[in-house]
Design an enzyme around this catalytic site. Structure first.
Site, PDB file in Angstrom:
ATOM      1  N   CYS A  74      44.412 -49.308  25.993  1.00  0.00           N
ATOM      2  CA  CYS A  74      45.274 -50.225  26.740  1.00  0.00           C
ATOM      3  C   CYS A  74      46.753 -49.831  26.631  1.00  0.00           C
ATOM      4  O   CYS A  74      47.452 -49.710  27.640  1.00  0.00           O
ATOM      5  CB  CYS A  74      45.068 -51.656  26.228  1.00  0.00           C
ATOM      6  SG  CYS A  74      45.007 -51.794  24.425  1.00  0.00           S
TER       7      CYS A  74
ATOM      8  N   HIS B 224      49.963 -57.327  24.447  1.00  0.00           N
ATOM      9  CA  HIS B 224      50.928 -56.492  23.733  1.00  0.00           C
ATOM     10  C   HIS B 224      52.265 -56.547  24.491  1.00  0.00           C
ATOM     11  O   HIS B 224      52.314 -56.910  25.654  1.00  0.00           O
ATOM     12  CB  HIS B 224      50.523 -55.020  23.745  1.00  0.00           C
ATOM     13  CG  HIS B 224      49.149 -54.700  23.278  1.00  0.00           C
ATOM     14  ND1 HIS B 224      48.727 -54.885  21.988  1.00  0.00           N
ATOM     15  CD2 HIS B 224      48.094 -54.149  23.930  1.00  0.00           C
ATOM     16  CE1 HIS B 224      47.471 -54.449  21.867  1.00  0.00           C
ATOM     17  NE2 HIS B 224      47.052 -54.012  23.032  1.00  0.00           N
TER      18      HIS B 224
ATOM     19  N   GLN C 242      45.699 -56.350  27.106  1.00  0.00           N
ATOM     20  CA  GLN C 242      44.811 -55.332  26.527  1.00  0.00           C
ATOM     21  C   GLN C 242      43.384 -55.413  27.022  1.00  0.00           C
ATOM     22  O   GLN C 242      42.690 -54.413  27.135  1.00  0.00           O
ATOM     23  CB  GLN C 242      44.856 -55.436  24.991  1.00  0.00           C
ATOM     24  CG  GLN C 242      44.101 -56.606  24.367  1.00  0.00           C
ATOM     25  CD  GLN C 242      44.864 -57.940  24.416  1.00  0.00           C
ATOM     26  OE1 GLN C 242      46.000 -57.983  24.853  1.00  0.00           O
ATOM     27  NE2 GLN C 242      44.233 -59.003  23.964  1.00  0.00           N
TER      28      GLN C 242
HETATM   29  P1  NAD Z   1      33.797 -55.434  21.571  1.00  0.00           P
HETATM   30  O1  NAD Z   1      33.533 -55.467  20.118  1.00  0.00           O
HETATM   31  O2  NAD Z   1      34.400 -56.597  22.243  1.00  0.00           O
HETATM   32  O3  NAD Z   1      32.434 -55.104  22.343  1.00  0.00           O
HETATM   33  C1  NAD Z   1      31.559 -54.104  21.913  1.00  0.00           C
HETATM   34  C2  NAD Z   1      30.171 -54.405  22.464  1.00  0.00           C
HETATM   35  O4  NAD Z   1      29.320 -53.330  22.063  1.00  0.00           O
HETATM   36  C3  NAD Z   1      29.531 -55.688  21.938  1.00  0.00           C
HETATM   37  O5  NAD Z   1      28.875 -56.326  23.018  1.00  0.00           O
HETATM   38  C4  NAD Z   1      28.478 -55.203  20.935  1.00  0.00           C
HETATM   39  O6  NAD Z   1      27.328 -56.053  20.909  1.00  0.00           O
HETATM   40  C5  NAD Z   1      28.104 -53.877  21.534  1.00  0.00           C
HETATM   41  N1  NAD Z   1      27.584 -52.906  20.577  1.00  0.00           N
HETATM   42  C6  NAD Z   1      27.942 -52.751  19.269  1.00  0.00           C
HETATM   43  N2  NAD Z   1      27.249 -51.731  18.741  1.00  0.00           N
HETATM   44  C7  NAD Z   1      26.466 -51.228  19.745  1.00  0.00           C
HETATM   45  C8  NAD Z   1      25.522 -50.176  19.805  1.00  0.00           C
HETATM   46  N3  NAD Z   1      25.238 -49.409  18.745  1.00  0.00           N
HETATM   47  N4  NAD Z   1      24.888 -49.957  20.991  1.00  0.00           N
HETATM   48  C9  NAD Z   1      25.139 -50.724  22.081  1.00  0.00           C
HETATM   49  N5  NAD Z   1      26.036 -51.751  22.064  1.00  0.00           N
HETATM   50  C10 NAD Z   1      26.686 -51.993  20.908  1.00  0.00           C
HETATM   51  O7  NAD Z   1      34.671 -54.101  21.811  1.00  0.00           O
HETATM   52  P2  NAD Z   1      35.781 -53.875  22.922  1.00  0.00           P
HETATM   53  O8  NAD Z   1      37.036 -54.544  22.483  1.00  0.00           O
HETATM   54  O9  NAD Z   1      35.210 -54.174  24.253  1.00  0.00           O
HETATM   55  O10 NAD Z   1      36.060 -52.312  22.758  1.00  0.00           O
HETATM   56  C11 NAD Z   1      35.209 -51.348  23.339  1.00  0.00           C
HETATM   57  C12 NAD Z   1      35.974 -50.057  23.466  1.00  0.00           C
HETATM   58  O11 NAD Z   1      37.084 -50.255  24.355  1.00  0.00           O
HETATM   59  C13 NAD Z   1      36.591 -49.489  22.177  1.00  0.00           C
HETATM   60  O12 NAD Z   1      36.626 -48.091  22.259  1.00  0.00           O
HETATM   61  C14 NAD Z   1      38.012 -50.040  22.217  1.00  0.00           C
HETATM   62  O13 NAD Z   1      38.908 -49.279  21.444  1.00  0.00           O
HETATM   63  C15 NAD Z   1      38.300 -49.907  23.693  1.00  0.00           C
HETATM   64  N6  NAD Z   1      39.362 -50.793  24.183  1.00  0.00           N
HETATM   65  C16 NAD Z   1      39.448 -52.082  23.763  1.00  0.00           C
HETATM   66  C17 NAD Z   1      40.471 -52.872  24.224  1.00  0.00           C
HETATM   67  C18 NAD Z   1      40.636 -54.286  23.759  1.00  0.00           C
HETATM   68  O14 NAD Z   1      41.755 -54.772  23.743  1.00  0.00           O
HETATM   69  N7  NAD Z   1      39.601 -54.990  23.388  1.00  0.00           N
HETATM   70  C19 NAD Z   1      41.384 -52.375  25.154  1.00  0.00           C
HETATM   71  C20 NAD Z   1      41.233 -51.082  25.633  1.00  0.00           C
HETATM   72  C21 NAD Z   1      40.223 -50.277  25.128  1.00  0.00           C
END
Ligand code: NAD
Length: 342
Positions: free
Chosen positions: A140, A220, A302
């Protein structure tokens, strides 16, 4: 061509991406995968999304009354591309499976850059993702930095960038994360990882960043200082920002003086989940000193900002659209991303 897409990891990012895929006429959502049978999973089923999980968890889902379509491996057999939105670092563990299943994959910013062939931002390097099998959509904060630096670089040339990232401590649903009462240098030893991450998209950039984690959940804020190659007026900078896709300039005359105001605006105009896909520049913060030194502050939602870039990455990887700006326009129209407000 209609690209068949699966989403592995249906959390903060994954659920937004699922909704975005459904809105594209050149993509089809085949299913979503997650590990816990929680309310997100229930809502996915109610939306008509096919649910997948690991083989050892199928029973857990069925016990919770949630029908599972199959395993993650079976989901991958039915698609052209998987968007990996699992927690940071887990995408790298899945990469071998994606490669074995011969599906293209998009990874998120929580993965190291070497997980993919290219780190992607639609405004900066769309062309580099054409035909690629593995692409990483940067985080983000890096997405916001790339958009703003990218458009200013095109307009004026950039000599150097210095930025401080005031980070949200956690996403709104993350009750176990902090800080509750502290401002935390992130990290203490400089630079923060953001500058090097921007360079995975815009190489040869003189950029140095620091970051502070704060007890807030919704957005942010970046304090950005860019020295450009030409002397510019404040109005020139505002015009370039206003003309760019995915960047909105908000005016203080309408009381846009905080991230809280931005979130309230998004709720009032009816954005789903109050998502702000655009970099939200506080227009009155844009200042030029010494002729070529630009300062500004902007908010970054984000949870939402990377959604449009994931959609564009798919079009580039399948070469459905070779022109970045045509893909950006198509994506933005489908999601209701604004070019100007009001
Ligand atoms: P999150 O924790 O909200 O969601 C992750 C999901 O993956 C959950 O539904 C969980 O059940 C599932 N999961 C966990 N282990 C798993 C597995 N082994 N197999 C399949 N599913 C599985 O995470 P998020 O915040 O959505 O982040 C996901 C990615 O996006 C990360 O790389 C993060 O750095 C990136 N990201 C996050 C944000 C943010 O602000 N949240 C912003 C930009 C990028």
């Amino acid at each position: 061509m209609v690209v068949k897409v699966a989403i592995n990891g249906y959390g903060t990012i994954g659920k937004r991406l699922a909704d975005a895929i459904v809105k594209q006429d050149d993509m089809q959502l085949i299913g979503v995968a997650k590990l816990s049978p929680n309310f997100d999973a229930l809502i996915a089923v109610k939306k008509g999304f096919k649910l997948y999980t690991t083989s050892d968890r199928v029973k857990k889902f069925e016990d919770a009354g949630l029908h599972v379509e199959g395993t993650i491996e079976e989901m991958l057999d039915a698609v052209d591309l998987v968007i990996d939105a699992t927690p940071g670092g887990m995408g790298a563990e899945y990469k071998e499976l994606y490669a074995n299943k011969k599906v293209k994959a998009i990874f998120q910013g929580g993965e190291k850059s070497h997980v993919a062939e290219v780190s992607f931002n639609a405004l900066c390097n769309y062309g580099e993702a054409l035909g690629k099998n593995f692409v990483r959509v940067v985080s983000c904060n890096t997405t916001a930095l790339c958009r703003v630096i990218g458009v200013l670089k095109n307009a004026f040339g950039v000599k150097k960038v210095r930025a401080t990232i005031v980070r949200r401590g956690a996403d709104p649903h993350e009750v176990k994360k902090g800080p509750i009462e502290a401002l935390v240098p992130n990290p203490v030893k400089l630079p923060s990882h953001h500058g090097p991450d921007v360079k995975t998209v815009i190489p040869d950039l003189d950029i140095f960043t620091s970051a502070v984690v704060t007890p807030t959940t919704r957005m942010h804020m970046h304090v950005l200082n860019i020295v450009v190659e030409k002397n510019v007026d404040r109005e020139d900078v505002i015009r370039v920002l206003e003309d760019a896709p995915r960047i909105l300039v908000f005016s203080e005359k309408y009381d846009f003086k905080s991230t809280a105001a931005l979130i309230e605006w998004a709720r009032d105009i009816g954005r789903p989940r109050y998502d702000i896909y655009e970099v939200a520049v506080f227009g009155d913060s844009v200042t030029v000193i010494n002729g070529n030194e630009i300062w500004m502050m902007y908010g970054v939602h984000q949870e939402a900002i990377v959604v449009p870039e994931n959609i564009d990455a798919i079009r580039a990887m399948f070469e459905i659209e070779r022109d970045a700006f045509k893909s950006i326009e198509k994506t933005d129209n489908s999601l209701g991303v604004l070019r100007r407000w009001p």
